[in-house]
Motif scaffolding. Structure first.
Motif: not given
Length: 312
Positions: A144-147, A176-179, A183-188
């Motif tokens: 997840a961190e890499t993505i 778990a998916a929401n959590d 955080p990824l969505l801020e880069h999308v």
């Protein structure tokens, strides 16, 4: 020609022939079945310069994945290792009233330990677009961190960082998916998902347009594309919603249709199409993909454009 780099895991799918069950079957077909690699294949079919990047074990199964993917005209950039294993997906077809059976065996897959050093980050930074999905992020915190790093690096300037929610209930719970994905969505820049995924992961209710508006607004997304099965698809762009109806077709194998939608939709955006034009290409590619067996979106550009004409 637009350039697209997709980053993520590609497991091997094993399925009994035809509509048979595993019980009583002496053979099984083996096919690469990764969201990110499928998106690269779909985009390449529409003339994108597409590369799939990942981490694989240097085994016969790992090499088999790369060999198969290259047959569909994409480049591969793989970090080979002696550790880990190839993930597997066992899929038994379902013919109503019998439901399909899907078993994920992905624990210990090499992509769990994939870090930015395993990815061609220089190419990610210079590509016109990058793509990743939630099924890879679900593998581990490291993945997840890499993505997240890929999306952050690929969304600079005019380049597009595209993320497909790709929620797999057999990999993690909605909570778990929401959590893990929030955080990824801020880069999308562009989020792609099914209507059911958005309702399940983000706990949204109400009209599909309201859901799209709410999520796009909350995470300041440039664009959100939602597929709605028999009801077609919609895209929200700068608070404006465009919708495209579905195309009636016999479903032979639905496995790769959403990846086909994403690949075609993203490729057309990268080539400068308006969101509504890209949406039509996505629906057309998905329609064609579900009429053929196997999870890989193998279609011809001319066929896609023929279906697009039906939607206009």
């Amino acid at each position: 020609m637009s350039t697209l780099i997709t980053v993520g895991e590609t497991p091997l799918r094993l399925s009994p022939p035809g509509n048979r069950r595993f019980v009583g079957s002496e053979t099984a077909r083996m096919t690469a079945t990764g969201t990110e690699s499928n998106v690269a294949i779909a985009a390449a079919a529409l003339d994108a310069d597409a590369t799939w990047a990942s981490k694989l074990p240097a085994t016969q199964l790992g090499k088999r994945i790369v060999s198969e993917l290259r047959e569909y005209g994409i480049e591969t950039d793989v970090s080979w290792t002696d550790e880990g294993r190839v993930g597997l997906e066992f899929r038994q077809p379902g013919v109503p009233p019998r439901e399909p059976v899907i078993i994920h065996d992905r624990a210990g897959a090499t992509a769990e330990s994939m870090t930015p050093s395993d990815i061609p980050m220089d190419a990610v930074e210079t590509a016109d677009g990058v793509f990743a999905s939630g099924s890879t992020a679900a593998l581990s915190e490291t993945a997840a961190e890499t993505i997240s790093a890929v999306l952050r690096a690929g969304g600079n300037g005019d380049d597009l960082a595209v993320f497909e929610l790709d929620y797999r209930p057999r990999l993690w719970s909605p909570e778990a998916a929401n959590d893990g994905l929030t955080p990824l969505l801020e880069h999308v820049d562009v989020l792609i998902a099914t209507e059911d995924e958005l309702r399940t992961v983000f706990g949204r209710t109400g009209d599909p347009r309201e859901i799209a508006h709410g999520i796009a607004s909350e995470w300041d997304l440039d664009m959100l594309a939602m597929t709605r099965g028999e009801y077609g698809a919609l895209v929200i762009d700068d608070s404006v919603v465009h919708e495209t109806e579905s195309v009636e077709a016999e479903t032979v194998d639905a496995a790769g249709q959403h990846d086909a939608f994403s690949g075609a939709f993203v490729q057309r955006l990268l080539d400068g199409d308006r969101p509504d034009e890209a949406l039509a290409y996505g629906v057309a590619a998905a329609t064609l993909t579900r009429t053929t067996p196997g999870p890989i979106p193998a279609f011809d550009r001319a066929d896609v454009e023929g279906v697009v004409e039906q939607l206009q």
